[in-house]
Design an enzyme around this catalytic site. Structure first.
Site, PDB file in Angstrom:
ATOM      1  N   TYR A   1      -8.359  -5.272  -0.390  1.00 31.15           N
ATOM      2  CA  TYR A   1      -7.208  -4.459  -0.500  1.00 31.15           C
ATOM      3  C   TYR A   1      -7.522  -3.052  -0.892  1.00 31.15           C
ATOM      4  O   TYR A   1      -8.550  -2.843  -1.632  1.00 31.15           O
ATOM      5  CB  TYR A   1      -6.394  -4.995  -1.731  1.00 31.15           C
ATOM      6  CG  TYR A   1      -5.688  -6.380  -1.251  1.00 31.15           C
ATOM      7  CD1 TYR A   1      -4.237  -6.461  -0.714  1.00 31.15           C
ATOM      8  CD2 TYR A   1      -6.430  -7.586  -1.333  1.00 31.15           C
ATOM      9  CE1 TYR A   1      -3.810  -7.777  -0.536  1.00 31.15           C
ATOM     10  CE2 TYR A   1      -5.662  -8.670  -0.913  1.00 31.15           C
ATOM     11  CZ  TYR A   1      -4.339  -8.852  -0.499  1.00 31.15           C
ATOM     12  OH  TYR A   1      -3.872 -10.063  -0.211  1.00 31.15           O
ATOM     13  N   GLU A   2      -6.707  -2.040  -0.227  1.00 34.44           N
ATOM     14  CA  GLU A   2      -7.159  -0.732  -0.368  1.00 34.44           C
ATOM     15  C   GLU A   2      -7.425  -0.272  -1.836  1.00 34.44           C
ATOM     16  O   GLU A   2      -7.952   0.899  -2.146  1.00 34.44           O
ATOM     17  CB  GLU A   2      -6.283   0.287   0.664  1.00 34.44           C
ATOM     18  CG  GLU A   2      -4.981   0.343  -0.019  1.00 34.44           C
ATOM     19  CD  GLU A   2      -3.921   0.761   0.835  1.00 34.44           C
ATOM     20  OE1 GLU A   2      -4.166   0.856   2.065  1.00 34.44           O
ATOM     21  OE2 GLU A   2      -2.611   1.239   0.580  1.00 34.44           O
TER      22      GLU A   2
END
Lengths: 268, 286, 286, 268
Positions: free
Chosen positions: A57-58
């Site tokens: 996930y960023e």
């Protein structure tokens, strides 16, 4: 819960969209996950046929294994279940730009026939009719992941002939435009909706309907598309969700609702 | 060198009208208490920088504190639009808002370049996107060895960065963990930094290689437990997802928003006051 | 995806003659066992990259494995010269050694750029130094916003990076802590990576935000306890400072060096064998 | 142990060099420390008049408080006593280049009259008479720390009129050459040796003898210098080490010898 895909079927249109998207993820794939539908599909894959899929996930978690769906891109559950949590710059620099992502799994507000994505504005940029949230991580995910899956609901508002703004590149003007622009990744290899699956034509790169979900007609899909949608001569019907797929998805959403008081997330 | 001080003093002494200010925190550790204090003190003409201007910037923009916004994703995570942000961009209310728009990768790299005292960030980015057409601060440079074209954007160098963290020690050394976002880079890119913390302890007991901001890299440390609410601080508080959902109808109308801000923020002394009044208003609507 | 394998197999399968190889570790966690194995397998024409080519590269250079060296500080830390490195540069023994010389900041940035898949690193550096006069790979670019002149050097992109770490789990995920140097960047900049570890455990139990290299970023994990000797692995072994001092007279003469390498490295099967023979020879000289 | 600075003094020449160097570090200063003499002096400062001096080593420790001197730049003692340990790239990028270092404390193989440093080669670069270790962190420490202290023993081999190679910039050709080259930091404000202290002339930036250590004559310093060393009209005599300074230094070195089997470190 959306309405059932068909009164005779025991799954909803959103459920088959999610299941169909999840099936595209293979085990051991390193997947950069957008929040919302992509995250639901990616976690369903992890809980069913792809236990070793790696979810990034960023916000920083690498190898997240959430037991309930995150509502935000930075939920504590992602950090607590990850192999490690790095900084957001490191995610974008070493892991995405570094060329280590197999699949970028994105949502979108709008796509066009060449699978370009708009999440910026409806109308003119300087005087927008609707100001959308903007790019987020998508422009670089779309260009640097080895391939991209896009998941969104199908409607003429979302599937438009010409985008007011290209936020993230698909195949640009089609053909070899993407390669000519020097974009490294293969681009969007599948667009999964609540009605079917579209894949790019190998030559023109125009999105072509290759699978319709059970109970959906080709005409329904074409009516929900803002351009004259091409249909593959080899059109398939998406396999209905297996009972264990549906059970896993519903369990996940029930756990999520219990934990958060709502089911899993929209954009963002 | 870090001063341990009240949030009111920190905001009043360190943030000036016209400053470039970054309040960072990636869903986790968003410094909401500090955002409120900026609103209370009526700061003006700020250039606000933030990758994800969510509720905290919706409030600052709606209250007229911002002249310009530099950002990469402006939404209410998991809910939908930021109505005050949209009203400013679509209708210029309460006044025109200049925007400079990037991708997350661009912003993250711009903070790194700022922390590294470089004038610009170098990245592979924006290819095929229309963003360079609307943002003259996205340019391209050539590699002097391979001739490749790479994106270049100006560094982010805020006058002030504000973050929320889990712990500080009594000397002002700060420790944060979990989802770190761009906070370390945002602090090191800034001239001044304010950190609100969940607790102040005798010893940080930081694990090896953890994210510590030494006291000499921070200007003020303020003890504001729960100061990330409705965001969260891992190990201390939970994200209040209901608040994010409830924000949507509050922010939809100018009047509703203004009334809410007057009652909950302008009408309260500090973040504790805000939490008390919020509890009351939540009881009313329940 | 990481294979858990013997060091012999890893070196033989993953390092080819002519490769660019980085064995990294900043005083801490230097992969000496892997260096020996490269010598044993007689690898040739390597471009060796390392910020601090200390004893490990003195041995590889003296044994004729290296064609070129990219580095920023070549000494025996706390002791003095690297005699084999000097003999190669000053006298071309055992053959000519091409050198490409940087500063630490340059090298560290070049690894970061490599890990980031950028063709070059951008830094403020080398100003006033004569290094750019002797290294054509130090160039200068202009900031497209401010016009400032900044240094540019090519990224480091090794074919293979080799490091030593404290722990791996049975699937090949790696954890290191303490002095991290440039190891993470060196691994991520490389096409292939070999990691020797002190122990292989069921679960890494990595603290939040620690330095973990996931199994899919590593090619081979080899269980070589003490494999950093005479360097150390924090929490497991101590640096043997006496060995560093004792190396100085060993490496001073070509004959002494060659005899030592033949007995201790070429004459042994693996690192355990090396440690046994070393214990014997240390007893003899004591 | 070196020979006493003078038969009548109870400290050695190395001891007064170390003490004199340590005195220049003020409390709360953020100091980027080279291994060897700089590290000894910086730690002595920390153990005497500057308990809150912040010591940063290029291997990654920030705020190291070693109880024994490190023999290498990456000793475990530095990591175990630090406020935190970051990566080496981060040290050079965020902390040094970021402009957060007050004092760079360097050793050198050779310096010239404008306090430029050579640690690269004696002789020609392509066919060196002596190949020295090289630059290490010094070029960027010398240019980016707000000011620089250099500590080394004085001899005509080390203090040379013209360097064969400038590894790290002092004042280049003198005058405003450093500013004209766009180098941000103030440069070397003191060179401390076993014989005295040299500081740059405010205008010409030529190193000028401003203090001689007790028992040392100006002629001795000039004889140990490879150029015609200027002497300040205001020449001082360095204050002899205070008993507590000497005690702290000797304790530190005794602890170090006990821990490591030798006293603290050379270059690198």
């Amino acid at each position: 819960m959306t309405t059932p895909a068909s009164p005779t079927l025991d799954f909803t249109a959103t459920e088959i969209m999610t299941v169909a998207a999840s099936r595209l993820l293979r085990d051991d794939t390193v997947c950069f996950v957008g929040i919302g539908l992509p995250s639901t599909a990616a976690n369903l894959a992890r809980l069913t046929h792809a236990p070793d899929v790696v979810l990034i996930y960023e916000s920083g978690p690498i190898g997240a294994k959430p037991t309930v769906l995150p509502l935000s891109i930075g939920d504590g559950e992602l950090a607590l279940t990850a192999d490690t949590v790095v900084s957001t710059p490191e995610i974008f620099r070493y892991w995405l730009q570094g060329g280590r992502i197999d699949v970028g799994f994105l949502g979108a507000a709008q796509v066009d026939r060449f699978a370009n994505i708009n999440t910026t504005v409806i109308g003119a940029y300087d005087s927008p009719k609707v100001r959308l949230p903007g790019a987020g991580g998508a422009p670089e995910i779309a260009s640097q992941a080895k391939e991209v899956f896009i998941v969104l609901k199908q409607s003429t508002k979302a599937f438009v002939g010409k985008l007011p703004f290209i936020t993230s590149a698909g195949y640009l003007d089609g053909g070899d435009a993407r390669e000519r622009a020097g974009i490294p990744g293969k681009g969007p290899t599948a667009v999964i909706t609540d009605l079917g699956i579209m894949t790019p034509d190998p030559v023109t790169r125009e999105l072509t309907l290759t699978s319709v979900h059970p109970g959906v007609t080709v005409d329904q899909v074409r009516e929900a598309t803002g351009w004259d949608l091409k249909v593959s001569p080899d059109l398939k019907t998406t396999a209905a969700p297996e009972p264990q797929e549906l059970a896993a998805l519903r369990d996940l959403q029930a756990r999520t609702a219990k934990a958060h008081g709502q089911s899993g997330g929209g954009e963002g | 060198m870090a001063q341990i001080t009240s949030l009111r003093e920190a905001v009043s002494g360190l943030i000036q009208d016209g400053d470039t200010v970054a309040l960072e925190g990636f869903t986790h550790l968003i410094p909401h208490a500090a955002g409120h204090e900026i609103v209370r003190q009526g700061k003006k003409d700020l250039t606000l920088v933030r990758m994800t201007p969510d509720l905290i910037y919706d409030q600052l923009i709606g209250m007229g504190c911002a002249r310009k916004l530099i950002f990469s994703w402006g939404g209410n995570p998991g809910v939908g639009s930021l109505h005050r942000f949209r009203d400013a961009v679509e209708n210029g209310w309460p006044h025109q808002l200049e925007i400079e728009e990037h991708s997350h990768s661009g912003m993250a790299n711009a903070y790194v370049a700022g922390a590294s005292n470089l004038p610009f960030a170098l990245l592979r980015g924006y290819t095929g996107s229309d963003l360079p057409k609307v943002n003259p601060n996205i340019r391209f440079v050539e590699c002097p060895f391979t001739g490749e074209k790479l994106a270049a954007i100006p560094s982010v160098r805020p006058d002030v960065t504000v973050i929320h963290a889990q712990k500080a020690d009594r000397r002002g050394n700060v420790l944060l963990w979990g989802i770190l976002g761009v906070q370390k880079e945002a602090v090191l890119a800034a001239k001044r930094a304010i950190v609100t913390v969940e607790e102040i302890v005798d010893a940080l007991e930081a694990p090896a290689n953890s994210c510590v901001l030494p006291r000499w890299a921070v200007s003020a440390v303020c003890h504001v437990p729960g100061g990330a609410y409705p965001s969260y601080a891992q190990g201390y508080t939970e994200r209040d997802n209901r608040f994010y959902k409830a924000w949507d109808p509050v922010a939809r109308s100018r009047e509703g928003f203004t009334a809410w801000m007057e009652r909950h923020v302008l009408g309260t002394e500090d973040f504790d006051g805000f939490r008390r009044v919020l509890a009351e208003s939540q009881k009313e609507t329940a």
